[in-house]
Design a protein around this motif. Sequence first.
Motif, PDB file in Angstrom:
ATOM      1  N   UNK A 169       4.000  -6.446  55.859  1.00  0.00           N
ATOM      2  CA  UNK A 169       3.692  -7.985  56.379  1.00  0.00           C
ATOM      3  C   UNK A 169       4.589  -9.107  55.789  1.00  0.00           C
ATOM      4  N   UNK A 170       4.698  -8.753  54.449  1.00  0.00           N
ATOM      5  CA  UNK A 170       5.564  -9.863  53.610  1.00  0.00           C
ATOM      6  C   UNK A 170       7.091  -9.405  53.417  1.00  0.00           C
ATOM      7  N   UNK A 171       7.366  -8.307  53.488  1.00  0.00           N
ATOM      8  CA  UNK A 171       8.883  -8.012  53.592  1.00  0.00           C
ATOM      9  C   UNK A 171       9.389  -7.301  54.832  1.00  0.00           C
ATOM     10  N   UNK A 172       8.466  -7.647  55.952  1.00  0.00           N
ATOM     11  CA  UNK A 172       9.195  -7.226  57.439  1.00  0.00           C
ATOM     12  C   UNK A 172      10.286  -8.059  57.792  1.00  0.00           C
ATOM     13  N   UNK A 173      11.145  -7.675  58.640  1.00  0.00           N
ATOM     14  CA  UNK A 173      12.286  -8.236  59.079  1.00  0.00           C
ATOM     15  C   UNK A 173      11.805  -9.407  59.918  1.00  0.00           C
TER      16      UNK A 173
ATOM     17  N   UNK B  45      10.436 -13.593  56.671  1.00  0.00           N
ATOM     18  CA  UNK B  45      11.089 -15.023  56.394  1.00  0.00           C
ATOM     19  C   UNK B  45      10.244 -16.103  56.883  1.00  0.00           C
ATOM     20  N   UNK B  46       9.520 -15.926  58.105  1.00  0.00           N
ATOM     21  CA  UNK B  46       8.415 -16.957  58.462  1.00  0.00           C
ATOM     22  C   UNK B  46       7.558 -17.241  57.518  1.00  0.00           C
TER      23      UNK B  46
ATOM     24  N   UNK C 224       2.931 -11.784  42.294  1.00  0.00           N
ATOM     25  CA  UNK C 224       3.759 -10.453  42.710  1.00  0.00           C
ATOM     26  C   UNK C 224       4.566 -10.970  44.073  1.00  0.00           C
ATOM     27  N   UNK C 225       4.472 -11.864  44.552  1.00  0.00           N
ATOM     28  CA  UNK C 225       5.078 -12.267  45.923  1.00  0.00           C
ATOM     29  C   UNK C 225       6.765 -12.752  45.453  1.00  0.00           C
TER      30      UNK C 225
ATOM     31  N   UNK D  51      12.933 -12.538  47.010  1.00  0.00           N
ATOM     32  CA  UNK D  51      14.051 -12.248  46.723  1.00  0.00           C
ATOM     33  C   UNK D  51      14.740 -10.979  47.557  1.00  0.00           C
ATOM     34  N   UNK D  52      13.684  -9.965  47.790  1.00  0.00           N
ATOM     35  CA  UNK D  52      13.985  -9.084  48.585  1.00  0.00           C
ATOM     36  C   UNK D  52      14.437  -9.355  50.000  1.00  0.00           C
TER      37      UNK D  52
END
Length: 615
Positions: free
Chosen positions: A212-216, A220-221, A306-307, A312-313
């Motif tokens: 969820x948090x690093x998905x393309x 970003x949203x 940890x977010x 940054x990723x």
Amino acid sequence: MGNPNVGKSTIFNILTGLKQHTGNWAGKTVELATGKLENNGVEYTLVDLPGTYSLLHNSPEEQVTREFIEKGDFNCILIVASAASLERNLLLTLETLHITNKAILCLNLCDEAENKGVVIDTDELSLQLGIPVVSTSAKKHKGIKELKSTLFKVCEGDINTYSVSNIRALPDLSDTEGITHEATKLAEAISRFTVKKKGRCYSETDRRLDKIFTSKLTGIPIMVLIFAFVFWVTAYGANYPSQLLSNILFAIKDAFVKFFTELGIHKIITSLIFDGIYTTGAWVISVMLPPAVIFFSLFALVEDSGYLPRLVFNLDKLFQKFGSSGKMAITMLLGFGCNGCGVSGCRIISDKRERTAAILTNSFIPCNGRIPLLIALTSVFFGRTESALLNSLITTGVLLLLLFFAVLISLLVSLISSKLFGKHNTSSFILELPSYRRPQYIKVILLTMKEKVGYVVSRALLVSLPAGALLWILANISIAEQSILSYVVGFFEPFADFIGVDGTIAVSYILSFPANELALPVMLMSYLSEGTLTEYSSIEDLSRILLANDWTTLTAVNTLILCLFHFPCSTTAFVIKKETNSKRITAFSILLPLAIGITLCIVTKLIFSFAHISS
């Protein structure tokens, strides 16, 4: 020594208590903390080396750590590793043991490892490495007594360490590719022998969250929503405590003024002290302290969860297209709280050109000293509906657009810099995606108050109090029935008109060099012809004052532009000089944003003029 985010500094603090001090490594801007601890009448010095993932000289931190170890002037190295991520942490351990075997391995976060079903055979691990291994949980002070006992026994020679043939056979550290490949293979082999997992895969929850948090698609949203919330809470959560602080501080002022008057102290001295110095300090505290507390605390909680590495990723590929890397995103986020902290954070960027570009552009990011002015002006000229909630959402939206514009200009400057200096490949870096954790709310907020908020506010007061005396002098000393401040405003009026603002606005930014918080009160002081800094009681009052002094939409837009792009405050300039040790870079960091701001103002004025002629 140890990787970042493994509790290294926590263990250092427990072992040394309050017997600590910090200082820079010789010739570097990397700070080292040292502390004292005793055993049987013998005093030892404990050095907290910078957190690093390797010893391969990819950053100043790695260079300092490797130089310290290679020098060999120590009794023992205490290597702190995460028990929950042993295989990855073993890479730094193996590189260290390749240089020296005078070491202990502290497996911290053992409670987190247990929660994830990770069991480590510490006896077998000790045999594989040739050094003692101790399990700890620093948060709960678990295993600290055994750690101290083992540490002293190694230092005093009661426990012997030995060199393991597999580690001795690793390539030299100068062979970066070779040591990385072979150390990774050896770390995998040691982990297979020593690490056992029970139940389901310990990273299953983290991986689900990362989808969820690093998905393309959603990464970003979600990032935008998180920081929109942070800025919204900072902007509007600070209103009430700021007003409360202001009321208290100015009530104290009134009491002191009355006391000084009764003592018969001359009214000029009383006015200088309280209308000049005290009022300036009260303004800085009431305007700056609440947003600083809220922003830094929220930012620290996001980091502790940890977010932040995920953010940054998400941004790394975008930043690479502009000749930088995701590390610049971290320094920008720090800059939202304080540009001085953002500049200090640029130490994490190993490439000198990228680091210089990040330092030069960090002042483009509005700090908490400028955010109140941005909020006030956007509220006056954009958030004017009947609904308070809608006004807050509109103001937050405009504020976010301004922040994105500042980031865009920063990236464009970074891209131009990379082209001018012939740099085509951005630097690489190791990025850890740590486990998601529930933040330690109370501890994080208290630590933030101590380390960040206190530093920022104290530095602001240090430079703003003398500035208050200067402002009082300019506003109260008259020549031919006109204050010096009025003459200064008149001097800058032609140039200010040329770029689409007025002389008061130009002078307010110049006089806010000591602290950005001074810009708005100086404007109001000049407009109202008061001899002291002035505060407004509501957005309606501010709107009335500005409109009465011929403010237009063009004036507001260009004032917002100058708020984003003008020279950094004195604190930030001081930090830039300290970090770069270069007067040339410091001077350029002052002139660059000012040149961009003036250019944008001229362009905006031309656009408004063309639109007016066309209509």
